[in-house]
Design a protein around this motif. Structure first.
Motif, PDB file in Angstrom:
ATOM      1  N   LEU A 264       0.804  -1.229   0.000  1.00 48.68           N
ATOM      2  CA  LEU A 264       0.000   0.000   0.000  1.00 48.68           C
ATOM      3  C   LEU A 264       0.833   1.274   0.000  1.00 48.68           C
ATOM      4  CD1 LEU A 264      -2.563  -1.421   2.508  1.00 48.68           C
ATOM      5  CD2 LEU A 264      -2.934  -1.014   0.088  1.00 48.68           C
ATOM      6  N   ALA A 265       0.617   2.088  -1.030  1.00 50.37           N
ATOM      7  CA  ALA A 265       1.360   3.333  -1.208  1.00 50.37           C
ATOM      8  C   ALA A 265       0.537   4.510  -0.685  1.00 50.37           C
ATOM      9  CB  ALA A 265       1.634   3.529  -2.700  1.00 50.37           C
ATOM     10  N   SER A 266       1.201   5.661  -0.522  1.00 46.93           N
ATOM     11  CA  SER A 266       0.439   6.863  -0.180  1.00 46.93           C
ATOM     12  C   SER A 266       1.196   8.102  -0.641  1.00 46.93           C
ATOM     13  CB  SER A 266       0.181   6.946   1.325  1.00 46.93           C
ATOM     14  OG  SER A 266       1.319   7.433   1.990  1.00 46.93           O
ATOM     15  N   ALA A 267       0.440   9.192  -0.737  1.00 49.05           N
ATOM     16  CA  ALA A 267       1.029  10.468  -1.113  1.00 49.05           C
ATOM     17  C   ALA A 267       0.475  11.544  -0.199  1.00 49.05           C
ATOM     18  CB  ALA A 267       0.653  10.803  -2.556  1.00 49.05           C
ATOM     19  N   SER A 268       1.312  12.515   0.140  1.00 45.97           N
ATOM     20  CA  SER A 268       0.819  13.695   0.841  1.00 45.97           C
ATOM     21  C   SER A 268       1.220  14.901   0.013  1.00 45.97           C
ATOM     22  CB  SER A 268       1.415  13.788   2.242  1.00 45.97           C
ATOM     23  OG  SER A 268       1.080  12.628   2.970  1.00 45.97           O
ATOM     24  N   LEU A 269       0.215  15.735  -0.305  1.00 49.18           N
ATOM     25  CA  LEU A 269       0.460  16.831  -1.245  1.00 49.18           C
ATOM     26  C   LEU A 269       0.257  18.194  -0.609  1.00 49.18           C
ATOM     27  CD1 LEU A 269      -1.516  15.509  -4.360  1.00 49.18           C
ATOM     28  CD2 LEU A 269       0.868  15.105  -3.759  1.00 49.18           C
ATOM     29  N   SER A 270       1.004  19.174  -1.110  1.00 47.97           N
ATOM     30  CA  SER A 270       0.768  20.562  -0.713  1.00 47.97           C
ATOM     31  C   SER A 270       0.086  21.254  -1.887  1.00 47.97           C
ATOM     32  CB  SER A 270       2.107  21.235  -0.410  1.00 47.97           C
ATOM     33  OG  SER A 270       2.849  21.334  -1.592  1.00 47.97           O
ATOM     34  N   GLY A 271      -0.113  22.545  -1.784  1.00 50.46           N
ATOM     35  CA  GLY A 271      -0.780  23.282  -2.855  1.00 50.46           C
ATOM     36  C   GLY A 271       0.019  23.273  -4.149  1.00 50.46           C
ATOM     37  N   SER A 272       1.353  23.291  -4.028  1.00 49.73           N
ATOM     38  CA  SER A 272       2.167  23.251  -5.234  1.00 49.73           C
ATOM     39  C   SER A 272       2.217  21.807  -5.721  1.00 49.73           C
ATOM     40  CB  SER A 272       3.575  23.748  -4.930  1.00 49.73           C
ATOM     41  OG  SER A 272       4.216  22.809  -4.107  1.00 49.73           O
ATOM     42  N   ASN A 273       3.002  21.551  -6.751  1.00 52.38           N
ATOM     43  CA  ASN A 273       3.043  20.201  -7.310  1.00 52.38           C
ATOM     44  C   ASN A 273       3.825  19.214  -6.453  1.00 52.38           C
ATOM     45  OD1 ASN A 273       1.499  19.676  -9.409  1.00 52.38           O
ATOM     46  ND2 ASN A 273       3.130  19.607 -10.947  1.00 52.38           N
ATOM     47  N   SER A 274       4.634  19.750  -5.509  1.00 51.14           N
ATOM     48  CA  SER A 274       5.521  18.861  -4.768  1.00 51.14           C
ATOM     49  C   SER A 274       4.727  17.987  -3.809  1.00 51.14           C
ATOM     50  CB  SER A 274       6.539  19.682  -3.986  1.00 51.14           C
ATOM     51  OG  SER A 274       5.866  20.404  -3.003  1.00 51.14           O
ATOM     52  N   GLY A 275       5.357  16.940  -3.340  1.00 50.64           N
ATOM     53  CA  GLY A 275       4.653  16.048  -2.435  1.00 50.64           C
ATOM     54  C   GLY A 275       5.611  15.093  -1.767  1.00 50.64           C
ATOM     55  N   LEU A 276       5.100  14.386  -0.767  1.00 53.68           N
ATOM     56  CA  LEU A 276       5.896  13.375  -0.083  1.00 53.68           C
ATOM     57  C   LEU A 276       5.217  12.031  -0.288  1.00 53.68           C
ATOM     58  CD1 LEU A 276       7.525  13.675   3.359  1.00 53.68           C
ATOM     59  CD2 LEU A 276       6.017  11.764   2.956  1.00 53.68           C
ATOM     60  N   TYR A 277       6.000  11.067  -0.739  1.00 56.34           N
ATOM     61  CA  TYR A 277       5.450   9.757  -1.114  1.00 56.34           C
ATOM     62  C   TYR A 277       6.060   8.690  -0.231  1.00 56.34           C
ATOM     63  CZ  TYR A 277       3.608  12.391  -4.946  1.00 56.34           C
ATOM     64  OH  TYR A 277       2.909  13.329  -5.662  1.00 56.34           O
ATOM     65  N   GLU A 278       5.217   7.789   0.270  1.00 59.78           N
ATOM     66  CA  GLU A 278       5.723   6.780   1.209  1.00 59.78           C
ATOM     67  C   GLU A 278       4.784   5.583   1.270  1.00 59.78           C
ATOM     68  OE1 GLU A 278       5.230   8.000   5.398  1.00 59.78           O
ATOM     69  OE2 GLU A 278       3.934   9.609   4.689  1.00 59.78           O
ATOM     70  N   PRO A 279       5.332   4.410   1.601  1.00 60.20           N
ATOM     71  CA  PRO A 279       4.448   3.271   1.861  1.00 60.20           C
ATOM     72  C   PRO A 279       3.671   3.532   3.144  1.00 60.20           C
ATOM     73  CG  PRO A 279       6.702   2.740   2.495  1.00 60.20           C
ATOM     74  CD  PRO A 279       6.751   4.100   1.839  1.00 60.20           C
ATOM     75  N   ILE A 280       2.505   2.899   3.314  1.00 52.44           N
ATOM     76  CA  ILE A 280       1.757   3.178   4.562  1.00 52.44           C
ATOM     77  C   ILE A 280       2.294   2.353   5.731  1.00 52.44           C
ATOM     78  CG2 ILE A 280      -0.349   3.711   3.249  1.00 52.44           C
ATOM     79  CD1 ILE A 280      -1.571   1.226   4.765  1.00 52.44           C
ATOM     80  N   HIS A 281       3.078   1.317   5.441  1.00 49.07           N
ATOM     81  CA  HIS A 281       3.569   0.494   6.551  1.00 49.07           C
ATOM     82  C   HIS A 281       4.712   1.179   7.278  1.00 49.07           C
ATOM     83  CE1 HIS A 281       7.113  -0.571   4.216  1.00 49.07           C
ATOM     84  NE2 HIS A 281       6.345  -0.938   3.216  1.00 49.07           N
ATOM     85  N   GLY A 282       5.093   0.612   8.422  1.00 46.91           N
ATOM     86  CA  GLY A 282       6.169   1.183   9.219  1.00 46.91           C
ATOM     87  C   GLY A 282       7.526   0.598   8.856  1.00 46.91           C
ATOM     88  N   SER A 283       8.469   0.696   9.794  1.00 50.50           N
ATOM     89  CA  SER A 283       9.856   0.331   9.508  1.00 50.50           C
ATOM     90  C   SER A 283      10.127  -1.156   9.723  1.00 50.50           C
ATOM     91  CB  SER A 283      10.781   1.168  10.389  1.00 50.50           C
ATOM     92  OG  SER A 283      10.451   0.920  11.748  1.00 50.50           O
ATOM     93  N   ALA A 284       9.095  -1.913  10.110  1.00 52.11           N
ATOM     94  CA  ALA A 284       9.189  -3.376  10.255  1.00 52.11           C
ATOM     95  C   ALA A 284      10.516  -3.824  10.867  1.00 52.11           C
ATOM     96  CB  ALA A 284       8.948  -4.050   8.903  1.00 52.11           C
ATOM     97  N   PRO A 285      10.844  -3.379  12.089  1.00 46.32           N
ATOM     98  CA  PRO A 285      12.148  -3.735  12.665  1.00 46.32           C
ATOM     99  C   PRO A 285      12.342  -5.244  12.803  1.00 46.32           C
ATOM    100  CG  PRO A 285      10.840  -2.370  14.196  1.00 46.32           C
ATOM    101  CD  PRO A 285      10.028  -2.529  12.963  1.00 46.32           C
ATOM    102  N   ASP A 286      11.218  -5.992  12.878  1.00 45.80           N
ATOM    103  CA  ASP A 286      11.329  -7.454  13.038  1.00 45.80           C
ATOM    104  C   ASP A 286      11.962  -8.140  11.830  1.00 45.80           C
ATOM    105  OD1 ASP A 286       8.969  -6.566  11.742  1.00 45.80           O
ATOM    106  OD2 ASP A 286       7.901  -8.426  12.154  1.00 45.80           O
ATOM    107  N   ILE A 287      11.938  -7.509  10.662  1.00 49.27           N
ATOM    108  CA  ILE A 287      12.510  -8.160   9.475  1.00 49.27           C
ATOM    109  C   ILE A 287      13.613  -7.320   8.823  1.00 49.27           C
ATOM    110  CG2 ILE A 287      10.447  -9.540   8.945  1.00 49.27           C
ATOM    111  CD1 ILE A 287       9.848  -7.431   6.704  1.00 49.27           C
ATOM    112  N   ALA A 288      14.000  -6.233   9.504  1.00 45.04           N
ATOM    113  CA  ALA A 288      15.000  -5.325   8.900  1.00 45.04           C
ATOM    114  C   ALA A 288      16.333  -6.037   8.690  1.00 45.04           C
ATOM    115  CB  ALA A 288      15.193  -4.105   9.794  1.00 45.04           C
ATOM    116  N   GLY A 289      17.005  -5.728   7.584  1.00 42.51           N
ATOM    117  CA  GLY A 289      18.337  -6.255   7.310  1.00 42.51           C
ATOM    118  C   GLY A 289      18.350  -7.683   6.808  1.00 42.51           C
ATOM    119  N   GLN A 290      17.173  -8.279   6.584  1.00 40.74           N
ATOM    120  CA  GLN A 290      17.132  -9.692   6.159  1.00 40.74           C
ATOM    121  C   GLN A 290      16.849  -9.861   4.669  1.00 40.74           C
ATOM    122  OE1 GLN A 290      14.553 -12.048   8.789  1.00 40.74           O
ATOM    123  NE2 GLN A 290      14.900 -10.563  10.410  1.00 40.74           N
ATOM    124  N   ASN A 291      16.673  -8.768   3.949  1.00 48.74           N
ATOM    125  CA  ASN A 291      16.384  -8.828   2.514  1.00 48.74           C
ATOM    126  C   ASN A 291      15.096  -9.609   2.226  1.00 48.74           C
ATOM    127  OD1 ASN A 291      16.724  -8.422  -0.233  1.00 48.74           O
ATOM    128  ND2 ASN A 291      18.164 -10.120  -0.503  1.00 48.74           N
TER     129      ASN A 291
END
Ligand code: NAD
Length: 357
Positions: A264-291
């Motif tokens: 699941l993807a997401s976008a946060s937009l301001s009035g201009s064209n710029s925006g911040l794009y990110e997955p909705i999930h968190g940093s999943a520390p339980d599986i980090a670094g395991q590829n």
């Protein structure tokens, strides 16, 4: 040839792994669709705390403001859990949203055909596919209204206030109608106008804005009915327009219809064209670094960036279609089903790139 400046905030946990795969995909798109990308990187969240003592260093704010768009992995982890609220990684995330004036949050609820079985909603309700966009107001309403505690009738009373200005409703409504014009031209505005004054103003204002979009069909639903309709008949929705608190709840409900947090993807937009794009999930520390993290939510966030900030709709379509094709035979462990190839995070990124070439 257009050149886009992208600021990467890889963040913590699986953040760097998934952003690296998304960058590979964006580079392939740039070659194929004839545009150039210049990357800058900045620290946000736990990694920023470790390096600078702050979850949102000024340098990160400056780099994000200088970019055409920002791609974020995820922030947070047990290492920083004991810090006080304002110094935690998540404070960096809220801070950068505020600094960039991101008032519109877009959360698509899409089901890719090969993953239909993962949805908690029955096949006959979903049909061949599902594609809803929730447009949520992000910087107003009850989360930012007057609040406090007071002594009433000899006991403690707490209060929070739902409040919206016409200008705040207008700007988010415009985002929703513009979005609908690029999609199936239908907006469902969600409110509680039978009870709340702020909802009555919301509805009146949305009706005014709709006059500038004669091609878009507008309907209104109460929030309780919307919650029900999302699981009863989700196909009736194209764009759902909602305030901050209703959107918080409904966007989670809508996105879970797709059945997998790693998609699941997401976008946060301001009035201009710029925006911040990110997955909705968190940093999943339980599986980090395991590829083994699923990079597709971040890859699909890049598709949103191409469509909504960079005006490269063809490249966005190509990424979504490549993801759909790759999913027919390949899965990361979080979405694995028998009969498909169990692939790593890096392999999934490579497969999407190969499909795009
Ligand atoms: P989470 O989303 O990180 O993980 C929930 C579960 O889903 C875990 O089992 C995880 O392994 C799995 N998962 C999540 N993303 C995955 C992916 N791409 N591929 C495969 N599996 C995936 O939520 P959480 O465990 O509640 O939070 C972990 C940390 O992330 C916390 O510090 C939290 O504050 C932070 N967080 C950050 C954001 C953000 O940066 N936007 C959002 C939510 C949570």
């Amino acid at each position: 040839m257009n050149t886009y400046k992208i600021c990467l905030l890889k963040g913590d946990g699986i953040g760097p792994e998934i952003v690296n795969e998304a960058v590979k995909v964006l580079d392939v798109c740039a070659k194929k669709f004839n545009f150039a990308v210049e990357y800058d990187e900045a620290l946000l969240g736990g990694c920023a705390i470790d390096a600078t003592g702050s979850p949102l260093p000024q340098e990160t704010i400056d780099k994000c403001k200088a970019a055409d768009s920002v791609l974020l992995g995820a922030v947070g982890g047990p290492k920083w859990d004991k810090l006080p609220g304002s110094q935690r990684p998540e404070a960096g995330l809220l801070g950068i949203r505020g600094e960039l004036g991101l008032f519109a949050n877009l959360r698509p609820a899409v089901i890719f055909e090969p993953l239909k079985g993962a949805s908690p909603v029955k096949d006959e309700i979903i049909g061949d596919s599902l594609d809803i966009m929730v447009v949520r107001e992000l910087t107003g309403g009850i989360y930012f209204g007057e609040r406090g505690r007071r002594e009433t009738d000899g006991e403690v009373e707490a209060y929070d206030t739902e409040q919206y200005k016409v200008s705040e409703i207008k700007r988010i409504a415009k985002v929703a109608f513009d979005m609908a014009m690029k999609r199936n031209k239908k907006v469902t505005s969600v409110d509680k106008a039978n009870v709340l004054e702020a909802s009555r103003l919301w509805r009146e204002t949305v009706i005014e804005v709709a006059k500038d979009y004669p091609d878009v069909e507008l309907n209104h639903l109460y929030v309780d009915n919307t919650a029900m309709q999302l699981v009863r008949n989700p196909k009736q929705f194209d764009v759902i327009l909602t305030n901050n608190i209703f959107g918080d709840i409904l966007s989670d409900e809508a996105s879970m219809i797709s059945g997998s947090i790693g998609m699941l993807a997401s976008a946060s937009l301001s009035g201009s064209n710029s925006g911040l794009y990110e997955p909705i999930h968190g940093s999943a520390p339980d599986i980090a670094g395991q590829n083994i993290a699923n990079p597709l939510a971040t890859i699909l966030s890049v598709a949103m960036m191409l469509r909504y900030s960079l005006d490269e709709a063809e490249a966005a379509d190509a990424i979504e279609s490549a993801v759909n094709n790759v999913l027919k035979n390949n899965r990361t462990p979080d979405i694995y089903t028998e009969g498909t190839n169990n692939v790593t995070c890096v392999e999934m990124g490579d497969l999407v790139c190969k499909e795009l070439m």
